[in-house]
Design a protein around this motif. Structure first.
Motif, short mmCIF file in Angstrom:
data_model
loop_
_atom_site.label_atom_id
_atom_site.label_comp_id
_atom_site.label_asym_id
_atom_site.label_seq_id
_atom_site.Cartn_x
_atom_site.Cartn_y
_atom_site.Cartn_z
N TYR A 106 0.70 -1.15 -0.38
CA TYR A 106 -0.01 -0.24 -0.44
C TYR A 106 1.39 0.95 -0.01
CZ TYR A 106 0.83 0.53 4.97
OH TYR A 106 1.06 -0.09 6.36
N GLU A 107 0.27 2.38 -0.62
CA GLU A 107 1.24 3.81 -0.41
C GLU A 107 0.34 4.95 0.09
OE1 GLU A 107 3.60 4.11 -1.67
OE2 GLU A 107 4.18 2.68 -2.77
N LEU A 108 1.04 5.44 1.43
CA LEU A 108 0.76 6.07 2.15
C LEU A 108 1.10 7.27 2.37
CD1 LEU A 108 -2.52 7.02 4.02
CD2 LEU A 108 -0.92 5.32 5.72
N THR A 109 1.15 8.44 2.47
CA THR A 109 2.03 9.03 2.76
C THR A 109 1.39 10.56 3.65
OG1 THR A 109 3.19 8.78 0.81
CG2 THR A 109 3.98 10.70 1.99
N MET A 110 1.41 10.88 4.17
CA MET A 110 0.87 12.20 5.29
C MET A 110 1.82 13.44 5.94
SD MET A 110 -0.91 9.62 8.71
CE MET A 110 0.54 8.49 7.92
N GLY A 111 0.97 14.20 5.95
CA GLY A 111 1.63 15.68 5.23
C GLY A 111 1.29 15.93 6.77
N HIS A 112 2.44 16.96 7.31
CA HIS A 112 2.37 17.59 8.70
C HIS A 112 3.47 18.35 9.12
CE1 HIS A 112 5.45 15.14 11.47
NE2 HIS A 112 5.97 15.07 10.49
N ILE A 113 3.29 18.96 9.75
CA ILE A 113 5.11 19.87 10.13
C ILE A 113 5.57 19.58 11.48
CG2 ILE A 113 5.31 22.62 11.10
CD1 ILE A 113 2.87 23.58 9.67
N CYS A 114 6.92 19.26 11.03
CA CYS A 114 7.51 18.02 12.81
C CYS A 114 7.51 19.41 13.39
CB CYS A 114 9.15 17.46 12.05
SG CYS A 114 9.98 19.17 11.86
N PRO A 115 8.06 19.00 14.41
CA PRO A 115 8.13 18.82 16.01
C PRO A 115 9.42 20.47 15.69
CG PRO A 115 7.98 17.08 16.31
CD PRO A 115 8.15 17.10 15.16
N HIS A 116 10.22 20.48 15.48
CA HIS A 116 11.30 21.56 14.97
C HIS A 116 10.81 22.34 14.32
CE1 HIS A 116 15.24 22.29 14.03
NE2 HIS A 116 15.53 22.81 13.31
N CYS A 117 9.96 22.46 13.17
CA CYS A 117 9.93 23.08 12.28
C CYS A 117 8.28 24.07 13.20
CB CYS A 117 9.00 22.56 11.29
SG CYS A 117 10.03 22.33 9.84
N GLN A 118 7.74 23.43 14.18
CA GLN A 118 7.10 24.23 14.88
C GLN A 118 6.86 24.78 15.50
OE1 GLN A 118 3.85 21.49 17.12
NE2 GLN A 118 3.92 20.05 14.47
#
Ligand SMILES: [Zn+2]
Ligand SMILES: [Zn+2]
Length: 120
Positions: A106-118
């Motif tokens: 399966y293919e699953l890519t989720m986006g977020h803003i990592c703790p470092h960038c937050q």
């Protein structure tokens, strides 16, 4: 597999990370000084088509390649592009039950803003 393909697979297996073609080329050149960028691209495409490695496509970023044969998803930071593996056995059980047939990948890519960038 050709000598070049074995080298590319070794590089990806050893770094335990997701490298783009240029990063793979720089590491490959340490072992095979005469290797050309085009050769690396061609072999990456072949290996991905044969299912030996996975190509990860993130909009706005160069494709990255993954040698980990275990099924897993990815979490990508929208700001810095940092990419992490996510192993989701519960989700796989759920998908399996919904599909009724065995899932081979399966293919699953989720986006977020990592703790470092937050923090910025
Ligand atoms: Zn980030
Ligand atoms: Zn991965």
């Amino acid at each position: 597999m050709t000598k070049q393909q074995i080298l590319i697979c070794d590089i990806l297996a050893n770094v335990h990370d997701h490298l783009n073609a240029e990063q793979i080329f720089l590491l490959a050149r340490e072992k095979l000084p005469n290797i050309a960028m085009g050769t690396v691209y061609r072999n990456l495409n072949q290996l991905a088509n044969e299912g030996q490695i996975r190509r990860l496509t993130v909009p706005g970023q160069p494709d990255r390649f993954d040698r980990n044969p275990m099924p897993h998803g990815h979490l990508v930071c929208r700001d810095c592009g940092k990419l992490e593996d996510l192993f989701l056995p519960d989700l796989e059980d759920y998908l399996q039950a919904r599909c009724g047939t065995e899932i081979t990948h399966y293919e699953l890519t989720m986006g977020h803003i990592c703790p470092h960038c937050q923090e910025k």
